[in-house]
Design a protein around this motif. Structure first.
Motif, PDB file in Angstrom:
ATOM      1  N   PHE A   1       0.823  -1.207   0.000  1.00  0.00           N
ATOM      2  CA  PHE A   1       0.000   0.000   0.000  1.00  0.00           C
ATOM      3  C   PHE A   1       0.858   1.260   0.000  1.00  0.00           C
ATOM      4  O   PHE A   1       0.504   2.274  -0.612  1.00  0.00           O
ATOM      5  CB  PHE A   1      -0.933   0.009   1.212  1.00  0.00           C
ATOM      6  CG  PHE A   1      -2.174  -0.807   1.012  1.00  0.00           C
ATOM      7  CD1 PHE A   1      -2.926  -0.699  -0.149  1.00  0.00           C
ATOM      8  CD2 PHE A   1      -2.603  -1.696   1.978  1.00  0.00           C
ATOM      9  CE1 PHE A   1      -4.076  -1.452  -0.342  1.00  0.00           C
ATOM     10  CE2 PHE A   1      -3.750  -2.453   1.794  1.00  0.00           C
ATOM     11  CZ  PHE A   1      -4.486  -2.324   0.640  1.00  0.00           C
ATOM     12  N   LEU A   2       1.990   1.210   0.690  1.00  0.00           N
ATOM     13  CA  LEU A   2       2.894   2.364   0.727  1.00  0.00           C
ATOM     14  C   LEU A   2       3.431   2.668  -0.669  1.00  0.00           C
ATOM     15  O   LEU A   2       3.456   3.821  -1.112  1.00  0.00           O
ATOM     16  CB  LEU A   2       4.046   2.094   1.698  1.00  0.00           C
ATOM     17  CG  LEU A   2       5.087   3.218   1.843  1.00  0.00           C
ATOM     18  CD1 LEU A   2       4.428   4.465   2.423  1.00  0.00           C
ATOM     19  CD2 LEU A   2       6.235   2.764   2.730  1.00  0.00           C
ATOM     20  N   ILE A   3       3.862   1.619  -1.369  1.00  0.00           N
ATOM     21  CA  ILE A   3       4.393   1.794  -2.727  1.00  0.00           C
ATOM     22  C   ILE A   3       3.304   2.303  -3.666  1.00  0.00           C
ATOM     23  O   ILE A   3       3.491   3.292  -4.389  1.00  0.00           O
ATOM     24  CB  ILE A   3       4.978   0.469  -3.262  1.00  0.00           C
ATOM     25  CG1 ILE A   3       6.218   0.070  -2.442  1.00  0.00           C
ATOM     26  CG2 ILE A   3       5.349   0.605  -4.739  1.00  0.00           C
ATOM     27  CD1 ILE A   3       6.741  -1.311  -2.781  1.00  0.00           C
ATOM     28  N   LEU A   4       2.140   1.629  -3.652  1.00  0.00           N
ATOM     29  CA  LEU A   4       1.049   2.022  -4.543  1.00  0.00           C
ATOM     30  C   LEU A   4       0.544   3.431  -4.238  1.00  0.00           C
ATOM     31  O   LEU A   4       0.330   4.238  -5.154  1.00  0.00           O
ATOM     32  CB  LEU A   4      -0.107   1.023  -4.433  1.00  0.00           C
ATOM     33  CG  LEU A   4       0.151  -0.397  -4.947  1.00  0.00           C
ATOM     34  CD1 LEU A   4      -1.033  -1.292  -4.634  1.00  0.00           C
ATOM     35  CD2 LEU A   4       0.431  -0.401  -6.433  1.00  0.00           C
TER      36      LEU A   4
ATOM     37  N   MET B   1       1.556   8.711 -10.854  1.00  0.00           N
ATOM     38  CA  MET B   1       2.003   7.832 -11.931  1.00  0.00           C
ATOM     39  C   MET B   1       0.841   6.998 -12.452  1.00  0.00           C
ATOM     40  O   MET B   1      -0.135   6.752 -11.755  1.00  0.00           O
ATOM     41  CB  MET B   1       3.124   6.918 -11.433  1.00  0.00           C
ATOM     42  CG  MET B   1       4.399   7.654 -11.044  1.00  0.00           C
ATOM     43  SD  MET B   1       5.673   6.547 -10.391  1.00  0.00           S
ATOM     44  CE  MET B   1       6.030   5.555 -11.831  1.00  0.00           C
ATOM     45  N   THR B   2       0.946   6.560 -13.701  1.00  0.00           N
ATOM     46  CA  THR B   2      -0.038   5.643 -14.274  1.00  0.00           C
ATOM     47  C   THR B   2      -0.080   4.381 -13.430  1.00  0.00           C
ATOM     48  O   THR B   2       0.970   3.810 -13.114  1.00  0.00           O
ATOM     49  CB  THR B   2       0.359   5.291 -15.718  1.00  0.00           C
ATOM     50  OG1 THR B   2       0.516   6.490 -16.466  1.00  0.00           O
ATOM     51  CG2 THR B   2      -0.696   4.428 -16.367  1.00  0.00           C
TER      52      THR B   2
ATOM     53  N   MET C   1       1.073   6.326  -6.974  1.00  0.00           N
ATOM     54  CA  MET C   1      -0.160   6.666  -7.688  1.00  0.00           C
ATOM     55  C   MET C   1      -0.745   7.993  -7.233  1.00  0.00           C
ATOM     56  O   MET C   1      -1.230   8.776  -8.068  1.00  0.00           O
ATOM     57  CB  MET C   1      -1.192   5.548  -7.507  1.00  0.00           C
ATOM     58  CG  MET C   1      -0.846   4.250  -8.210  1.00  0.00           C
ATOM     59  SD  MET C   1      -1.939   2.860  -7.783  1.00  0.00           S
ATOM     60  CE  MET C   1      -3.516   3.499  -8.312  1.00  0.00           C
ATOM     61  N   ILE C   2      -0.705   8.261  -5.932  1.00  0.00           N
ATOM     62  CA  ILE C   2      -1.347   9.469  -5.409  1.00  0.00           C
ATOM     63  C   ILE C   2      -0.383  10.645  -5.346  1.00  0.00           C
ATOM     64  O   ILE C   2      -0.663  11.723  -5.879  1.00  0.00           O
ATOM     65  CB  ILE C   2      -1.960   9.188  -4.020  1.00  0.00           C
ATOM     66  CG1 ILE C   2      -3.026   8.095  -4.121  1.00  0.00           C
ATOM     67  CG2 ILE C   2      -2.572  10.462  -3.439  1.00  0.00           C
ATOM     68  CD1 ILE C   2      -3.577   7.629  -2.800  1.00  0.00           C
TER      69      ILE C   2
ATOM     70  N   GLN D   1      -0.547   1.248 -13.840  1.00  0.00           N
ATOM     71  CA  GLN D   1       0.084   0.010 -14.285  1.00  0.00           C
ATOM     72  C   GLN D   1       1.518  -0.120 -13.788  1.00  0.00           C
ATOM     73  O   GLN D   1       1.954  -1.217 -13.408  1.00  0.00           O
ATOM     74  CB  GLN D   1       0.077  -0.083 -15.822  1.00  0.00           C
ATOM     75  CG  GLN D   1      -1.263  -0.436 -16.428  1.00  0.00           C
ATOM     76  CD  GLN D   1      -2.083   0.784 -16.787  1.00  0.00           C
ATOM     77  OE1 GLN D   1      -1.971   1.824 -16.148  1.00  0.00           O
ATOM     78  NE2 GLN D   1      -2.917   0.660 -17.809  1.00  0.00           N
ATOM     79  N   ILE D   2       2.248   0.991 -13.764  1.00  0.00           N
ATOM     80  CA  ILE D   2       3.673   0.949 -13.391  1.00  0.00           C
ATOM     81  C   ILE D   2       3.863   0.604 -11.911  1.00  0.00           C
ATOM     82  O   ILE D   2       4.630  -0.311 -11.575  1.00  0.00           O
ATOM     83  CB  ILE D   2       4.371   2.280 -13.744  1.00  0.00           C
ATOM     84  CG1 ILE D   2       4.188   2.591 -15.236  1.00  0.00           C
ATOM     85  CG2 ILE D   2       5.856   2.215 -13.374  1.00  0.00           C
ATOM     86  CD1 ILE D   2       4.657   1.489 -16.165  1.00  0.00           C
ATOM     87  N   PRO D   3       3.187   1.286 -10.970  1.00  0.00           N
ATOM     88  CA  PRO D   3       3.317   0.889  -9.552  1.00  0.00           C
ATOM     89  C   PRO D   3       2.902  -0.553  -9.295  1.00  0.00           C
ATOM     90  O   PRO D   3       3.525  -1.259  -8.497  1.00  0.00           O
ATOM     91  CB  PRO D   3       2.381   1.870  -8.830  1.00  0.00           C
ATOM     92  CG  PRO D   3       2.279   3.039  -9.733  1.00  0.00           C
ATOM     93  CD  PRO D   3       2.359   2.495 -11.115  1.00  0.00           C
ATOM     94  N   ILE D   4       1.828  -1.001  -9.966  1.00  0.00           N
ATOM     95  CA  ILE D   4       1.366  -2.370  -9.772  1.00  0.00           C
ATOM     96  C   ILE D   4       2.402  -3.362 -10.294  1.00  0.00           C
ATOM     97  O   ILE D   4       2.699  -4.379  -9.646  1.00  0.00           O
ATOM     98  CB  ILE D   4       0.005  -2.589 -10.453  1.00  0.00           C
ATOM     99  CG1 ILE D   4      -1.076  -1.781  -9.726  1.00  0.00           C
ATOM    100  CG2 ILE D   4      -0.388  -4.069 -10.445  1.00  0.00           C
ATOM    101  CD1 ILE D   4      -2.433  -1.812 -10.385  1.00  0.00           C
ATOM    102  N   LEU D   5       2.974  -3.075 -11.458  1.00  0.00           N
ATOM    103  CA  LEU D   5       4.004  -3.963 -12.007  1.00  0.00           C
ATOM    104  C   LEU D   5       5.245  -3.990 -11.118  1.00  0.00           C
ATOM    105  O   LEU D   5       5.877  -5.041 -10.960  1.00  0.00           O
ATOM    106  CB  LEU D   5       4.377  -3.513 -13.425  1.00  0.00           C
ATOM    107  CG  LEU D   5       3.391  -3.894 -14.528  1.00  0.00           C
ATOM    108  CD1 LEU D   5       3.815  -3.271 -15.850  1.00  0.00           C
ATOM    109  CD2 LEU D   5       3.293  -5.415 -14.661  1.00  0.00           C
TER     110      LEU D   5
END
Length: 473
Positions: A20-23, A32-33, A27-28, A35-39
């Protein structure tokens, strides 16, 4: 080779918090788009799994298992892209817009939108179909009338999800019913209506007052839009036939994919006979979307869109999210976190709260509504049976905490779809999807107040436990 060992609860919790910290940061804060944080998160989890002793084949199997539940929804997304393009090029959506602009009163616009989406959602049995058809129309009309786009989107989403909850044709309704072990889908609908109807009435009142204004809209711009649409499209009651075909297929319980295809093909056939376009033009518009080219940029923006390519960005994001979810499931992170909750429940109120929290947690971890129904359902249904609680109360939890809440998850399948179709950010419509917030909240409150009434007769308890045990074996 190092043998995989089971992850602990605290290890799973740390993984979730880091994820959650990374995403959240990427993202917020960094915008960033998704897809990139999720990948990136998926990559870190993949190598962490290898470090903990999982083989590449095991991790790959996890990815496959994670993606499987999303295959049909992704195909449905493509079919919806085709449907929207077909309804735009043929004049179906412009026809609805013209009639809507002629009939709607701006002071009661949001209330009308909510009620209309409720009714169509019940008939069609799909929130996605309701949003991608009526939703697009109402967003266009709302823009013309100067209605706040966030409120318009919130009323569309609220109505569509209420209709989805109350429809016997809904995929998530039937899945919740099956996972919970409810014999009849109408038993489930009758039970969920206790909270859903109250939530819907409150939501309707909110939109009635939120949409009521003493100011009169600029009707000259509305008349301008009507004239422009009638000049560029064949506007006629005949163009409502594809909608009738869609409703007929839903009434006959035809699955979503052939239903969407039937609505699209009907519109395309009518378009060929009325406007005589070339097959190459139709093919290009189905793939890339319909684009109206006039000197009026406002008209061009309102009635342009759809096509297979318009869905590809959403599909790629769903694919990334499901891939991440598959690895989380394979590592046992989700099961560890849910299992800890399962051991702490001893009353109906606590059990219902734990179940719905689990469904919400899976939604935020995995972002997929079907997994958010299946995992908590299979985890907690034995607890419901052991406490003698009728299974339709579990199916209500799964529908509200699993299917509904997915629309409030920015990276969830529903959240992504709604944002892409309506053309607004998830953070724009989420605060105003009042029904989606109210229904799960009332489910928990009712669980604590009326929980003891949910139990079956004592002489039926053993029978319920036995039936559930057979399902679990």
């Amino acid at each position: 080779m190092k043998k995989a060992s089971r992850l602990s609860f605290w290890e799973s919790l740390i993984i979730m918090l880091v994820m959650f910290l990374i995403l959240g940061t990427m993202m917020i804060k960094l915008k960033m788009t998704p897809q990139i944080p999720i990948l990136l998160t998926f990559t870190l989890l993949l190598f962490y799994g290898k470090f903990r002793g999982f083989s590449w084949n095991e991790l790959q199997d996890g990815i496959i298992d994670g993606v499987k539940p999303g295959i049909i929804p992704m195909i449905i997304f493509i079919m919806i892209g085709v449907l929207v393009a077909a309804w735009l090029m043929s004049g179906v959506i412009p026809t609805i817009m013209v009639y809507g602009l002629e009939l709607l009163n701006a002071r009661f616009f949001l209330f009308t939108v909510f009620v209309s989406c409720c009714l169509v959602g019940v008939i069609v049995g799909s929130s996605f179909t309701t949003i991608s058809t009526l939703g697009i129309v109402f967003m266009g009309i709302g823009q013309v009338m100067g209605i706040n786009v966030a409120l318009t989107a919130g009323s569309i989403v609220s109505g569509a999800l209420f209709g989805n909850n109350m429809s016997p044709l809904s995929g998530t309704t039937n899945l919740s019913t099956g996972i919970a072990g409810v014999r009849n889908v109408f038993d489930h609908i009758r039970t969920i209506s206790h909270t859903a109807l109250i939530s819907a009435v409150v939501t309707a009142v909110i939109f009635l007052f939120a949409g009521h204004s003493g100011t009169n809209p600029n009707m000259s711009s509305v008349h301008h839009i009507i004239n422009a649409l009638e000049s560029n499209f064949f506007v006629s009651p005949w163009m409502l036939i594809p909608i009738a075909v869609l409703i007929l297929c839903a009434a006959l319980q035809v699955p979503a994919i052939p239903t969407l295809l039937s609505g699209a093909i009907t519109a395309i056939v009518m378009h060929i006979f009325i406007d005589h376009p070339s097959f190459s033009t139709i093919s290009n518009q189905i793939m890339t979307g319909f684009k109206l080219n006039t000197s009026d940029k406002q008209i061009n923006a309102i009635v342009s869109g759809g096509g297979v390519s318009s869905m590809l960005d959403s599909i790629s994001l769903i694919l990334c999210a499901l891939t991440l979810g598959g690895v989380l499931l394979k590592l046992g992170v989700v099961d560890n976190l849910i299992g800890k909750l399962r051991d702490q429940v001893n009353t109906p109120g606590k059990l219902i709260s734990a179940s719905i929290i689990s469904a919400i947690g899976v939604n935020f971890l995995v972002g997929e509504q079907y997994i958010s129904i299946i995992l908590p359902g299979t985890t907690f249904r034995k607890n419901f049976a052991e406490q003698g609680i009728e299974p339709q109360y579990l199916s209500r939890v799964l529908a509200t905490g699993g299917a509904d809440i997915n629309a409030l998850v920015p990276w969830g399948v529903s959240g992504i779809f709604i944002a892409g179709i309506l053309g607004v950010s998830q953070l724009v419509f989420i605060p105003f999807a009042f029904y989606v917030w109210l229904n799960p909240l009332l489910t928990v409150i009712f669980g604590f107040i009326f929980g003891n009434r949910y139990k079956v007769a004592k002489n039926d308890d053993k029978k319920v436990v036995g039936n559930v045990s057979k399902q679990l074996d």
